[in-house]
Motif scaffolding. Sequence first.
Motif, PDB file in Angstrom:
ATOM      1  N   GLU A  40       0.867  -1.266   0.103  1.00  0.00           N
ATOM      2  CA  GLU A  40      -0.056   0.175   0.036  1.00  0.00           C
ATOM      3  C   GLU A  40       0.647   1.226   0.028  1.00  0.00           C
ATOM      4  O   GLU A  40       1.936   1.150   0.819  1.00  0.00           O
ATOM      5  N   ILE A  41       0.491   2.222  -0.789  1.00  0.00           N
ATOM      6  CA  ILE A  41       1.119   3.489  -0.583  1.00  0.00           C
ATOM      7  C   ILE A  41       0.076   4.610  -0.595  1.00  0.00           C
ATOM      8  O   ILE A  41      -1.245   4.233  -1.483  1.00  0.00           O
ATOM      9  N   ASP A  42       0.348   5.619   0.231  1.00  0.00           N
ATOM     10  CA  ASP A  42      -0.890   6.595   0.469  1.00  0.00           C
ATOM     11  C   ASP A  42      -0.294   7.812   0.727  1.00  0.00           C
ATOM     12  O   ASP A  42       0.872   8.030   0.882  1.00  0.00           O
ATOM     13  N   ALA A  43      -0.971   8.812   0.547  1.00  0.00           N
ATOM     14  CA  ALA A  43      -0.791  10.459   0.870  1.00  0.00           C
ATOM     15  C   ALA A  43      -1.898  10.988   1.488  1.00  0.00           C
ATOM     16  O   ALA A  43      -3.136  10.887   0.975  1.00  0.00           O
ATOM     17  N   ALA A  44      -1.701  11.732   2.524  1.00  0.00           N
ATOM     18  CA  ALA A  44      -2.695  12.104   3.329  1.00  0.00           C
ATOM     19  C   ALA A  44      -2.466  13.730   3.720  1.00  0.00           C
ATOM     20  O   ALA A  44      -1.199  14.035   3.951  1.00  0.00           O
ATOM     21  N   ASP A  84     -12.406   3.678   4.272  1.00  0.00           N
ATOM     22  CA  ASP A  84     -11.869   3.717   3.066  1.00  0.00           C
ATOM     23  C   ASP A  84     -12.732   3.271   1.634  1.00  0.00           C
ATOM     24  O   ASP A  84     -13.399   2.374   2.007  1.00  0.00           O
ATOM     25  N   PHE A  85     -12.750   4.033   0.677  1.00  0.00           N
ATOM     26  CA  PHE A  85     -13.458   3.716  -0.561  1.00  0.00           C
ATOM     27  C   PHE A  85     -12.766   3.134  -1.578  1.00  0.00           C
ATOM     28  O   PHE A  85     -11.950   4.138  -2.274  1.00  0.00           O
ATOM     29  N   GLY A  86     -12.924   2.002  -2.127  1.00  0.00           N
ATOM     30  CA  GLY A  86     -11.961   1.493  -3.361  1.00  0.00           C
ATOM     31  C   GLY A  86     -12.918   2.003  -4.535  1.00  0.00           C
ATOM     32  O   GLY A  86     -14.158   1.673  -4.704  1.00  0.00           O
ATOM     33  N   LEU A  87     -12.359   2.820  -5.358  1.00  0.00           N
ATOM     34  CA  LEU A  87     -13.224   3.538  -6.332  1.00  0.00           C
ATOM     35  C   LEU A  87     -12.726   2.869  -7.778  1.00  0.00           C
ATOM     36  O   LEU A  87     -13.785   3.007  -8.686  1.00  0.00           O
ATOM     37  N   ALA A  88     -11.549   2.678  -7.808  1.00  0.00           N
ATOM     38  CA  ALA A  88     -11.124   2.163  -9.310  1.00  0.00           C
ATOM     39  C   ALA A  88     -10.367   0.835  -9.061  1.00  0.00           C
ATOM     40  O   ALA A  88      -9.521   0.779  -8.105  1.00  0.00           O
ATOM     41  N   GLY A  89     -10.318   0.035 -10.128  1.00  0.00           N
ATOM     42  CA  GLY A  89      -9.346  -1.162 -10.269  1.00  0.00           C
ATOM     43  C   GLY A  89     -10.205  -2.323  -9.957  1.00  0.00           C
ATOM     44  O   GLY A  89     -11.313  -2.652 -10.573  1.00  0.00           O
ATOM     45  N   ASP A  90      -9.634  -3.342  -9.472  1.00  0.00           N
ATOM     46  CA  ASP A  90     -10.403  -4.622  -9.500  1.00  0.00           C
ATOM     47  C   ASP A  90     -11.249  -4.889  -8.569  1.00  0.00           C
ATOM     48  O   ASP A  90     -11.929  -6.055  -8.374  1.00  0.00           O
ATOM     49  N   LEU A  93      -5.470   9.543  -0.100  1.00  0.00           N
ATOM     50  CA  LEU A  93      -5.560   8.951  -1.334  1.00  0.00           C
ATOM     51  C   LEU A  93      -4.633   7.775  -1.303  1.00  0.00           C
ATOM     52  O   LEU A  93      -3.516   7.746  -0.701  1.00  0.00           O
ATOM     53  N   PHE A  94      -5.068   6.625  -1.447  1.00  0.00           N
ATOM     54  CA  PHE A  94      -4.374   5.493  -1.496  1.00  0.00           C
ATOM     55  C   PHE A  94      -4.419   4.423  -2.706  1.00  0.00           C
ATOM     56  O   PHE A  94      -5.448   4.627  -3.554  1.00  0.00           O
ATOM     57  N   TYR A  95      -3.395   3.709  -2.769  1.00  0.00           N
ATOM     58  CA  TYR A  95      -3.199   2.528  -3.968  1.00  0.00           C
ATOM     59  C   TYR A  95      -2.674   1.327  -3.144  1.00  0.00           C
ATOM     60  O   TYR A  95      -1.831   1.374  -2.540  1.00  0.00           O
ATOM     61  N   GLU A  96      -3.699   0.192  -3.432  1.00  0.00           N
ATOM     62  CA  GLU A  96      -3.124  -1.069  -2.725  1.00  0.00           C
ATOM     63  C   GLU A  96      -3.127  -2.332  -3.823  1.00  0.00           C
ATOM     64  O   GLU A  96      -3.809  -2.172  -4.533  1.00  0.00           O
ATOM     65  N   THR A  97      -2.236  -3.055  -3.462  1.00  0.00           N
ATOM     66  CA  THR A  97      -2.543  -4.338  -4.291  1.00  0.00           C
ATOM     67  C   THR A  97      -2.217  -5.602  -3.081  1.00  0.00           C
ATOM     68  O   THR A  97      -1.807  -5.452  -2.210  1.00  0.00           O
ATOM     69  N   GLU A  98      -2.893  -6.679  -3.595  1.00  0.00           N
ATOM     70  CA  GLU A  98      -2.668  -8.005  -2.722  1.00  0.00           C
ATOM     71  C   GLU A  98      -2.700  -9.134  -3.538  1.00  0.00           C
ATOM     72  O   GLU A  98      -3.237  -9.283  -4.650  1.00  0.00           O
ATOM     73  N   ARG A 130      -4.934  -8.379  -6.857  1.00  0.00           N
ATOM     74  CA  ARG A 130      -5.940  -7.419  -6.880  1.00  0.00           C
ATOM     75  C   ARG A 130      -5.307  -5.895  -6.935  1.00  0.00           C
ATOM     76  O   ARG A 130      -4.362  -5.977  -5.965  1.00  0.00           O
ATOM     77  N   LYS A 131      -5.652  -5.050  -7.484  1.00  0.00           N
ATOM     78  CA  LYS A 131      -5.089  -3.459  -7.359  1.00  0.00           C
ATOM     79  C   LYS A 131      -6.394  -2.819  -7.431  1.00  0.00           C
ATOM     80  O   LYS A 131      -7.363  -2.518  -8.136  1.00  0.00           O
ATOM     81  N   THR A 132      -6.189  -1.904  -6.371  1.00  0.00           N
ATOM     82  CA  THR A 132      -7.283  -0.876  -6.091  1.00  0.00           C
ATOM     83  C   THR A 132      -6.791   0.538  -5.734  1.00  0.00           C
ATOM     84  O   THR A 132      -5.608   0.774  -5.226  1.00  0.00           O
ATOM     85  N   LEU A 133      -7.437   1.608  -6.220  1.00  0.00           N
ATOM     86  CA  LEU A 133      -7.017   2.963  -6.210  1.00  0.00           C
ATOM     87  C   LEU A 133      -8.373   3.670  -5.414  1.00  0.00           C
ATOM     88  O   LEU A 133      -9.664   3.388  -5.937  1.00  0.00           O
ATOM     89  N   GLY A 134      -8.116   4.156  -4.277  1.00  0.00           N
ATOM     90  CA  GLY A 134      -9.357   4.893  -3.598  1.00  0.00           C
ATOM     91  C   GLY A 134      -8.906   5.871  -2.759  1.00  0.00           C
ATOM     92  O   GLY A 134      -7.799   6.519  -2.561  1.00  0.00           O
ATOM     93  N   LEU A 135     -10.015   6.598  -2.136  1.00  0.00           N
ATOM     94  CA  LEU A 135      -9.967   7.680  -1.234  1.00  0.00           C
ATOM     95  C   LEU A 135     -10.393   7.183   0.366  1.00  0.00           C
ATOM     96  O   LEU A 135     -11.179   6.138   0.339  1.00  0.00           O
ATOM     97  N   GLY A 136     -10.069   7.856   1.159  1.00  0.00           N
ATOM     98  CA  GLY A 136     -10.549   7.459   2.433  1.00  0.00           C
ATOM     99  C   GLY A 136     -10.259   8.681   3.432  1.00  0.00           C
ATOM    100  O   GLY A 136      -9.801   9.803   3.049  1.00  0.00           O
ATOM    101  N   TYR A 137     -10.472   8.565   4.690  1.00  0.00           N
ATOM    102  CA  TYR A 137     -10.436   9.447   5.819  1.00  0.00           C
ATOM    103  C   TYR A 137     -10.381   8.772   7.054  1.00  0.00           C
ATOM    104  O   TYR A 137     -10.685   7.640   7.360  1.00  0.00           O
ATOM    105  N   THR A 138      -9.678   9.620   8.205  1.00  0.00           N
ATOM    106  CA  THR A 138      -9.605   9.306   9.802  1.00  0.00           C
ATOM    107  C   THR A 138      -9.932  10.469  10.190  1.00  0.00           C
ATOM    108  O   THR A 138      -9.556  11.428   9.913  1.00  0.00           O
ATOM    109  N   TYR A 139     -10.978  10.215  11.245  1.00  0.00           N
ATOM    110  CA  TYR A 139     -11.224  11.223  12.260  1.00  0.00           C
ATOM    111  C   TYR A 139     -10.913  10.643  13.489  1.00  0.00           C
ATOM    112  O   TYR A 139     -11.144   9.622  13.909  1.00  0.00           O
ATOM    113  N   SER A 140     -10.066  11.457  14.205  1.00  0.00           N
ATOM    114  CA  SER A 140      -9.767  11.226  15.453  1.00  0.00           C
ATOM    115  C   SER A 140      -9.928  12.170  16.750  1.00  0.00           C
ATOM    116  O   SER A 140      -9.682  13.135  16.367  1.00  0.00           O
ATOM    117  N   PHE A 141     -10.258  11.719  17.764  1.00  0.00           N
ATOM    118  CA  PHE A 141     -10.642  12.608  18.902  1.00  0.00           C
ATOM    119  C   PHE A 141     -10.132  11.958  20.130  1.00  0.00           C
ATOM    120  O   PHE A 141     -10.262  10.905  20.371  1.00  0.00           O
TER     121      PHE A 141
END
Length: 782
Positions: free
Chosen positions: A518-522, A594-600, A537-542, A563-574
Amino acid sequence: MMKLFGAHAARATVLIRAFGVMMISCVWMVQAAQANDFKITEIIVDGNRRIETETIRSYTEIETPAVLAIGEVNDAVQRVRDSNLFETVTAEVQGNKLKVTVVEFPTVNEVVFEGNERLGEKQLSALVRSQSRRIYSVSQVRDDANAIAEAYANQGRIAASVEPRIIRRSDNRVDVIFEIAEGGVVEIERLSFVGNRTFSDRRLRRVLNTKQAGLLRIFVQRDTYVEDRVEFDKQVLTDFYNSRGYIDFQVQAVTSELSKTKDSFFLTFRVQEGQQFSFGKITTTSDLEDVDPGDFENAIKIEQGDIYSPALVENTITRMERQALELGLDFVRVEPRVTRNNEGLALDIDFNLSRGPRVFVERIDIAGNTTTLDRVIRRQFKVVEGDALNPREIRASAERIRALGFFASSNVTTREGSAPNQRIVEVSVTEKPTGNLKFGANYNSANGVGLVASFREENFLGRGQATSFGINTTTSTRGFNFGFKEPSLFNRDLSLSFGVDYRGTSKNNARYNTGSFEIDAALGFPVSESGFFTPKLFYETEELTDVTTSSAVITGEAAEGDRKTLGLGYTYSFDNRRTGLNPKSGMFLRLSQDFGLAGDARFVRTNVKLGGETYVRNEDFKVTAILEGGALSYAGGSSSRVTDRFFLGSGLFRGFAPGGLGPREVDTSNSINDALGGEYYAVARFETQFPIGLPEEYGIEFGAFFDAGSVWGLDSAHVGSGANQAPANTILYDEFTLRAVAGVSIFWNTPIGPLRFNFTDAVKTAEYDVEQNFDLTISASF
């Protein structure tokens, strides 16, 4: 008549003779004084080798020709001595010449340390200012010896002695030798308190930085007596009590008694707790005609009856002053006016709004940062040049600088600038190493022994950026990660992070291999005082390979390939465990999707964790409750795989082996019994931790816990009579099936890391569950 005249004449003769003697005496004294004056036409200097003759003449402050008294000559010689450049200085008047003879201090040829074992040559060399090729100074060598002795005292070796001596060499050179007798470590054998009624000695010891010498004293560095540390602990203890409403608390005295064997101290804090106060009436008033107090009441989060805490008052003032700036009001100051009610043990607080002095920030000066860039420090200030000076904001900025963790010490002060209404903010810091390189080993009951290598730098290239790199491997697992974080993007309260993570398994409690990358930028930014939001924004393979089981579900999933997936996600912490209204308790929340939006694969992956902790029985018992759950939802013709679904190991659900509960494919006729994981899980964990009567310095405490929950859910695409589908009668626990576990824990804080021993007993299980009655986690670095 003749007799009378004769008597007067005799008296006159006596007076004349006396006057004559006086005149002669005066003339003699003047001549004697003139005889002690010296007419100097030239100053001769002898004995100097390195220092110029004219330089030495200038030290005498005599301008030739001159007539000097003996006292003036002596003063001139003393001025030469005061230059501290010469070992001896003498003077002699030779006719009209003043000869000054000097013996220069020798040059240091070499600095040598003898008898040192605990402190190395590099550490000692950094302490002393006497160095080779520099001028030898008796006072400097004495100061160096004191600095070495103090360094040993900070390690608990208060009996250490340092004796400097010199060996003279040719060409006016000397070797400076520091003979060191290190002595033994003087430990703190007992750390006790007198006068504490509310909190036990054990609880108060946890507050202090100073610790008792215990079972692992050869590793613990805080069990030695250091005077500065004790002074710091007095303030820490005061803050601890004040934050819990004991406003009259005092540390009356700290006594240290040396044992008869002189190898340990008995340290006693004598305290006076006083009464606990709560908040009484909370009001807001204004001395300004154009300011409505009602506009600021929403900034008050304190309620009547809450335990008094100075931090809550400070936070309220900060919010109110921030509110004033948002309303366009400059130089508004908030002053808490406290009215004490001794009968009700309450403090009425009136937050009074007034006009502060019109003082501006002229500039911010920073010194001492050799590696860290100025902008890293400067961005900790919410004010810039030309803004109104807010002393409270300056103090908050100083706290933010200390919180960076880049500096061994930091100090922020203000002084008058170029005009009475201008102030210069001065920042002085001392840097410290911020990198951390580790090579070590780890162990847990699930994966066995592994090797760890990691590097982390919190202040990369002095830019305040964090970077990390790590490798973790066991006989059946392997992992690699890299991370980078910019905490202040565009000099704003906005962070940018980038990460790479790889994980793989080889028949790890299963009959297949897995691999994920997995590679991500946040981006990250605060949304409240205790809340933080991070979109990414993340890209993951498995991959699922080398399947050696005859499980229809797993075999079918492996046939799908990578499987390869490109997606968006978020984290809220308190998390308000440190900033909440009650210093004894707090809560935390972490929600990620995490939302897998494109790929397999098209999916929504949700995780939520909600918890709280509090201290009871005068804070000797810590109670924690955590609710945690997750859900997977697939669409677009894709379905979950065993590499995606949730498994509850000992980290989430104690008492079960990894994959030991939840959906399974079981067919005894074909020797199939494989954990499949679930698309949903929910766990409730309750735990308490408390002392068991052993000496606190051993670092051993007891705990009890209860876990309940389950993992369930399997996509219907895996169940049926088609190819790569499992018959419905072979799929077990697809529905929610409650499990529960009770257990006890032993916590042992050691210098090589925290150890935790879990002993469990499953009180509600299902057939085919795999229990794990004992679990040990250890992490070591060396």
